[in-house]
Scaffold this motif. Structure first.
Motif, PDB file in Angstrom:
ATOM      1  N   VAL A   1      14.879  51.283   7.158  1.00  0.00           N
ATOM      2  CA  VAL A   1      15.466  51.096   5.674  1.00  0.00           C
ATOM      3  C   VAL A   1      17.094  52.289   5.517  1.00  0.00           C
ATOM      4  O   VAL A   1      17.930  51.718   5.096  1.00  0.00           O
ATOM      5  CB  VAL A   1      14.164  51.981   4.907  1.00  0.00           C
ATOM      6  N   LEU A   2      16.570  52.911   6.882  1.00  0.00           N
ATOM      7  CA  LEU A   2      18.360  53.886   7.226  1.00  0.00           C
ATOM      8  C   LEU A   2      19.024  52.932   7.794  1.00  0.00           C
ATOM      9  O   LEU A   2      20.273  52.580   7.351  1.00  0.00           O
ATOM     10  CB  LEU A   2      17.549  54.787   7.987  1.00  0.00           C
TER      11      LEU A   2
ATOM     12  N   ALA B   1      20.252  50.591   5.003  1.00  0.00           N
ATOM     13  CA  ALA B   1      21.291  51.126   4.458  1.00  0.00           C
ATOM     14  C   ALA B   1      23.305  51.812   4.736  1.00  0.00           C
ATOM     15  O   ALA B   1      24.266  51.624   4.342  1.00  0.00           O
ATOM     16  CB  ALA B   1      20.594  52.568   3.651  1.00  0.00           C
TER      17      ALA B   1
ATOM     18  N   TYR C   1      26.186  50.328   3.285  1.00  0.00           N
ATOM     19  CA  TYR C   1      26.997  51.394   2.913  1.00  0.00           C
ATOM     20  C   TYR C   1      28.817  50.518   4.222  1.00  0.00           C
ATOM     21  O   TYR C   1      29.529  50.891   3.302  1.00  0.00           O
ATOM     22  CB  TYR C   1      26.870  52.648   4.015  1.00  0.00           C
TER      23      TYR C   1
END
Length: 132
Positions: free
Chosen positions: A11-12, A15, A19
């Motif tokens: 998930v990180l 993300a 970004y």
């Protein structure tokens, strides 16, 4: 427990990729590139100022709004320009009034040069004719 940790890492990572992709595509959300430290976007032409010059004014942003010294400088310039303009308008109005007064005085003087000091109605000459 390991699957939860892998889930968080994935998930990180997703993300971070989203970004970075959004940053490259849309930039930082600013209309202009950031100013170098100590630079200012505040510009005014030497003189005379026009409405579009004032409308295009931009001030450097600081923590609590615009940089006060730049705003004060711009307001002082605008006040000086306004005072100068009003002074010039007053001077021109005085000159116009004096010119009108001179014109009225010369028109009165032309009217007084008529014989017997009177102007006849309808442009008729009522002065006695001189015999030669």
């Amino acid at each position: 427990m390991a699957s939860a940790l892998i889930y968080v890492v994935v998930v990180l990572a997703v993300a971070a990729v989203v970004y970075l992709l959004a940053s490259l595509v849309f930039g930082r959300g600013e209309e202009l590139e950031p100013l170098r430290p100590g630079a200012t976007p505040t510009r005014l032409p030497p003189s005379p100022l026009a409405g579009h010059d004032v409308r295009s004014l931009r001030f450097q942003l600081v923590f609590r709004g615009y940089k006060a010294s730049e705003v004060d400088w711009a307001l002082e310039r605008l006040a000086d320009e306004l005072d100068d303009t009003r002074r010039r308008v007053t001077l021109l109005e005085r000159e116009l009034k004096a010119e009108r007064q001179r014109r009225d005085d010369s028109a009165d003087a032309d009217g007084e040069d008529a014989p017997d000091g009177e102007d006849a109605p309808d442009g008729e000459d009522t002065s006695p004719e001189r015999e030669l």
